[in-house]
Design a protein around this motif. Structure first.
Motif, PDB file in Angstrom:
ATOM      1  N   UNK A   1       0.838  -1.206   0.000  1.00 28.42           N
ATOM      2  CA  UNK A   1       0.000   0.000   0.000  1.00 28.42           C
ATOM      3  C   UNK A   1       0.870   1.251   0.000  1.00 28.42           C
ATOM      4  N   UNK A   2       1.923   1.237   0.816  1.00 29.32           N
ATOM      5  CA  UNK A   2       2.790   2.416   0.900  1.00 29.32           C
ATOM      6  C   UNK A   2       3.509   2.684  -0.416  1.00 29.32           C
ATOM      7  N   UNK A   3       3.862   1.635  -1.120  1.00 30.07           N
ATOM      8  CA  UNK A   3       4.568   1.841  -2.378  1.00 30.07           C
ATOM      9  C   UNK A   3       3.713   2.618  -3.373  1.00 30.07           C
ATOM     10  N   UNK A   4       2.406   2.409  -3.322  1.00 27.06           N
ATOM     11  CA  UNK A   4       1.508   3.195  -4.173  1.00 27.06           C
ATOM     12  C   UNK A   4       1.644   4.679  -3.831  1.00 27.06           C
TER      13      UNK A   4
ATOM     14  N   UNK B   1       5.003   6.071  -5.031  1.00 26.36           N
ATOM     15  CA  UNK B   1       5.004   6.281  -6.481  1.00 26.36           C
ATOM     16  C   UNK B   1       4.204   7.521  -6.871  1.00 26.36           C
ATOM     17  N   UNK B   2       3.100   7.759  -6.164  1.00 23.55           N
ATOM     18  CA  UNK B   2       2.230   8.905  -6.473  1.00 23.55           C
ATOM     19  C   UNK B   2       2.659  10.176  -5.759  1.00 23.55           C
ATOM     20  N   UNK B   3       3.563  10.034  -4.776  1.00 23.28           N
ATOM     21  CA  UNK B   3       3.963  11.162  -3.918  1.00 23.28           C
ATOM     22  C   UNK B   3       2.742  11.764  -3.224  1.00 23.28           C
ATOM     23  N   UNK B   4       1.790  10.892  -2.890  1.00 20.34           N
ATOM     24  CA  UNK B   4       0.550  11.368  -2.286  1.00 20.34           C
ATOM     25  C   UNK B   4      -0.115  10.242  -1.517  1.00 20.34           C
ATOM     26  N   UNK B   5      -0.669  10.599  -0.341  1.00 20.70           N
ATOM     27  CA  UNK B   5      -1.354   9.619   0.489  1.00 20.70           C
ATOM     28  C   UNK B   5      -1.231  10.003   1.951  1.00 20.70           C
ATOM     29  N   UNK B   6      -2.026   9.411   2.832  1.00 22.91           N
ATOM     30  CA  UNK B   6      -1.999   9.805   4.239  1.00 22.91           C
ATOM     31  C   UNK B   6      -0.641   9.605   4.912  1.00 22.91           C
ATOM     32  N   UNK B   7       0.094   8.532   4.574  1.00 24.48           N
ATOM     33  CA  UNK B   7       1.409   8.295   5.181  1.00 24.48           C
ATOM     34  C   UNK B   7       2.384   9.418   4.824  1.00 24.48           C
TER      35      UNK B   7
ATOM     36  N   UNK C   1     -12.625   9.258  -0.432  1.00 22.43           N
ATOM     37  CA  UNK C   1     -11.859  10.377   0.128  1.00 22.43           C
ATOM     38  C   UNK C   1     -11.267  11.208  -1.007  1.00 22.43           C
ATOM     39  N   UNK C   2     -11.671  12.475  -1.084  1.00 21.44           N
ATOM     40  CA  UNK C   2     -11.250  13.328  -2.184  1.00 21.44           C
ATOM     41  C   UNK C   2      -9.809  13.815  -2.055  1.00 21.44           C
ATOM     42  N   UNK C   3      -9.193  13.633  -0.899  1.00 25.11           N
ATOM     43  CA  UNK C   3      -7.824  14.104  -0.717  1.00 25.11           C
ATOM     44  C   UNK C   3      -6.821  13.273  -1.509  1.00 25.11           C
ATOM     45  N   UNK C   4      -7.092  11.987  -1.669  1.00 21.88           N
ATOM     46  CA  UNK C   4      -6.162  11.091  -2.369  1.00 21.88           C
ATOM     47  C   UNK C   4      -6.957  10.156  -3.278  1.00 21.88           C
ATOM     48  N   UNK C   5      -7.614  10.676  -4.298  1.00 19.59           N
ATOM     49  CA  UNK C   5      -8.511   9.842  -5.106  1.00 19.59           C
ATOM     50  C   UNK C   5      -7.828   8.657  -5.785  1.00 19.59           C
ATOM     51  N   UNK C   6      -6.672   8.897  -6.394  1.00 20.37           N
ATOM     52  CA  UNK C   6      -5.992   7.816  -7.099  1.00 20.37           C
ATOM     53  C   UNK C   6      -5.441   6.789  -6.115  1.00 20.37           C
ATOM     54  N   UNK C   7      -4.805   7.267  -5.039  1.00 20.65           N
ATOM     55  CA  UNK C   7      -4.282   6.342  -4.046  1.00 20.65           C
ATOM     56  C   UNK C   7      -5.405   5.538  -3.401  1.00 20.65           C
TER      57      UNK C   7
END
Length: 254
Positions: free
Chosen positions: A77-80, A83-89, A107-113
């Motif tokens: 999950x973190x690798x996603x 790669x996107x430079x985006x996500x809660x972590x 969640x609109x903050x990180x739609x792709x992740x």
């Protein structure tokens, strides 16, 4: 979201302090940094009912890695996120905030992740708490993962903050120990160089600066570290230097 001060009853504060102390006794023992971070993540799963997986994200200059993971899921999950430079972590570590999601899918903050984390690994909820590391370019966050929506509440967040505090202390302690070791090695190296300088000064009746310059010249010529050259001089009293051109009329000390 922090708890309102009105909830800080003696019972609540006592229970919070007791939990912090118990965690401290277990986590701040001499386990070593990697083992301690792994234990922090395991305790997150033990203490937070909704947490099925836990891990710590840490990084410098935008490059992250996952450590202390309780399973393969956080790594994937973190690798996603990396790669996107985006996500809660990533955002918790960089933006110094706490992120608690309801459903990652919406969640609109990180739609792709959110879409990929759920579709590829079934993760629906996350709780990410920044690790506060003073005077350091290292950033990190403790992360909890669940396959259920709205898996984490404010009480879970409090436990995560306690665990993140201990993880921060463990990292700070490990870095301090590392710095002390480096300082001890530097002092030992400096003492060795000082002894070699003294040997050369006494043998060849030269100044301190001249003796040090000869050590540096020998180090450069032999492609050896200065401290290794100095150790050889201290043990043998001999410094091997390159010969001067014949026209210089001077030979190196031997």
């Amino acid at each position: 979201m922090a708890l309102e001060e009105s909830t800080w009853t003696p019972d609540y504060l006592g229970e919070l302090a007791g939990l912090f102390a118990r965690l401290g006794q277990e986590l701040l023992s001499d386990h070593g940094l990697d083992a301690t971070l792994g234990l922090v993540c395991q305790r997150a799963v033990d203490l937070v009912p909704g947490a099925e997986h836990a891990a710590i994200s840490r990084g410098r200059h935008g490059r992250f890695e996952t450590v202390g993971s309780t399973s393969k899921v956080p790594l994937q999950v973190d690798q996603i996120q990396y790669d996107l430079h985006s996500g809660p972590c990533v955002d918790a570590a960089i933006k110094e905030e706490i992120y608690r999601t309801g459903s990652l899918v919406t969640d609109r903050r990180w739609p792709e992740f959110g879409r990929r984390a759920n579709a590829e690994h079934g993760i629906c909820s996350m709780l990410s708490v920044r690790l506060f590391l003073e005077d350091d370019d290292l950033v990190a966050a403790l992360n909890l993962y669940s396959v259920h929506p709205d898996a984490f509440d404010s009480g879970d967040q409090t436990v995560a903050v306690l665990l993140a505090t201990h993880a921060s202390l463990a990292i700070a302690g490990a870095r301090l120990h590392e710095q002390v070791q480096h300082l001890e090695r530097a002092l030992q190296s400096n003492r060795g160089i000082g002894v070699a300088v003294g040997v050369l000064m006494n043998r060849y009746k030269i100044t301190q600066q001249e003796a040090f310059d000869l050590l540096r010249l020998a180090s450069q010529n032999s492609h050896r570290k200065l401290v290794d050259v100095a150790r050889g001089v201290s043990e043998t009293g001999i410094l091997e230097l390159p010969p001067l051109p014949a026209r210089a009329g001077v030979q190196p000390p031997g």
